[in-house]
Write an enzyme that holds these catalytic residues in place. Sequence first.
Site, PDB file in Angstrom:
ATOM      1  CG  HIS A  14      -6.956  -5.216  10.071  1.00 58.12           C
ATOM      2  ND1 HIS A  14      -7.570  -4.325  11.204  1.00 58.12           N
ATOM      3  CD2 HIS A  14      -7.630  -4.962   8.359  1.00 58.12           C
ATOM      4  CE1 HIS A  14      -8.252  -2.502  10.395  1.00 58.12           C
ATOM      5  NE2 HIS A  14      -8.062  -3.448   9.342  1.00 58.12           N
ATOM      6  CB  CYS A  33     -12.461  -3.060   8.159  1.00 59.72           C
ATOM      7  SG  CYS A  33     -11.060  -1.622   7.998  1.00 59.72           S
ATOM      8  CG  HIS A  39      -8.072  -4.369   4.278  1.00 62.67           C
ATOM      9  ND1 HIS A  39      -9.171  -5.552   4.682  1.00 62.67           N
ATOM     10  CD2 HIS A  39      -8.067  -3.999   4.967  1.00 62.67           C
ATOM     11  CE1 HIS A  39      -9.774  -4.729   6.429  1.00 62.67           C
ATOM     12  NE2 HIS A  39      -9.442  -3.620   6.205  1.00 62.67           N
ATOM     13  CG  HIS A  41      -6.016  -0.422   6.898  1.00 64.39           C
ATOM     14  ND1 HIS A  41      -7.370   1.036   6.280  1.00 64.39           N
ATOM     15  CD2 HIS A  41      -6.672  -1.415   7.208  1.00 64.39           C
ATOM     16  CE1 HIS A  41      -7.882   0.444   6.252  1.00 64.39           C
ATOM     17  NE2 HIS A  41      -8.228  -0.688   7.204  1.00 64.39           N
ATOM     18  CG  ASP A  79       6.681  -2.082   7.283  1.00 71.86           C
ATOM     19  OD1 ASP A  79       5.975  -1.884   7.354  1.00 71.86           O
ATOM     20  OD2 ASP A  79       7.705  -2.166   7.038  1.00 71.86           O
ATOM     21  CG  HIS A  80       5.498  -4.737   4.013  1.00 76.56           C
ATOM     22  ND1 HIS A  80       6.071  -4.041   4.900  1.00 76.56           N
ATOM     23  CD2 HIS A  80       5.460  -4.643   2.991  1.00 76.56           C
ATOM     24  CE1 HIS A  80       5.979  -2.785   3.586  1.00 76.56           C
ATOM     25  NE2 HIS A  80       6.004  -3.440   2.623  1.00 76.56           N
ATOM     26  CD  GLU A 125      -8.030   1.225   9.530  1.00 73.99           C
ATOM     27  OE1 GLU A 125      -8.679   0.058  10.786  1.00 73.99           O
ATOM     28  OE2 GLU A 125      -9.227   2.281   9.062  1.00 73.99           O
TER      29      GLU A 125
HETATM   30 NI    NI Z   1      -9.382  -2.746   7.665  1.00 74.90          NI
END
Ligand code: NI
Length: 136
Positions: A14, A33, A39, A41, A79-80, A125
């Site tokens: 995200h 972020c 990037h 998490h 996911d992914h 997160e």
């Molecule tokens: Ni982030």
Amino acid sequence: MIFLTRHEHFNAAHKLYNPKWSEEKNSEVFGKCANANWHGHNYELIVTIKGEVNADTGFLMDAKLLSKILQEKVCDVIDHKNLNMDVGFMKDKLASTENLAIGIWNQITPHLPTNVKLHCVKLYETPSICVEYFGE
Ligand code: NI
């Protein structure tokens, strides 16, 4: 009243970015972020349901069915993936952990049996930051 909790894991990319703000303001508010090129998490999802024990099964709900709902309606969708670009229920929302937890709540609730209520969506997160949503 009895509570049942299931733990799931997913990874997602995200960025946090408010298009109404300058680059400087986004960096100031969202820090790393806000990185333009995304990037990821490693999220930990902890979902708790509540209700009464079924006299015939001794269960609140078949844990395998809860797992199937979480896999199909949440993990398979996220996911992914890129939360900003790939996930329909996050469209036009800031991809924060708070908004993601609320979105996950809304993904799960329509699919629970009528005798079961969703109690809490807890979403980590990072190992040190999590949010909890109780539906209000
Ligand atoms: Ni982030």
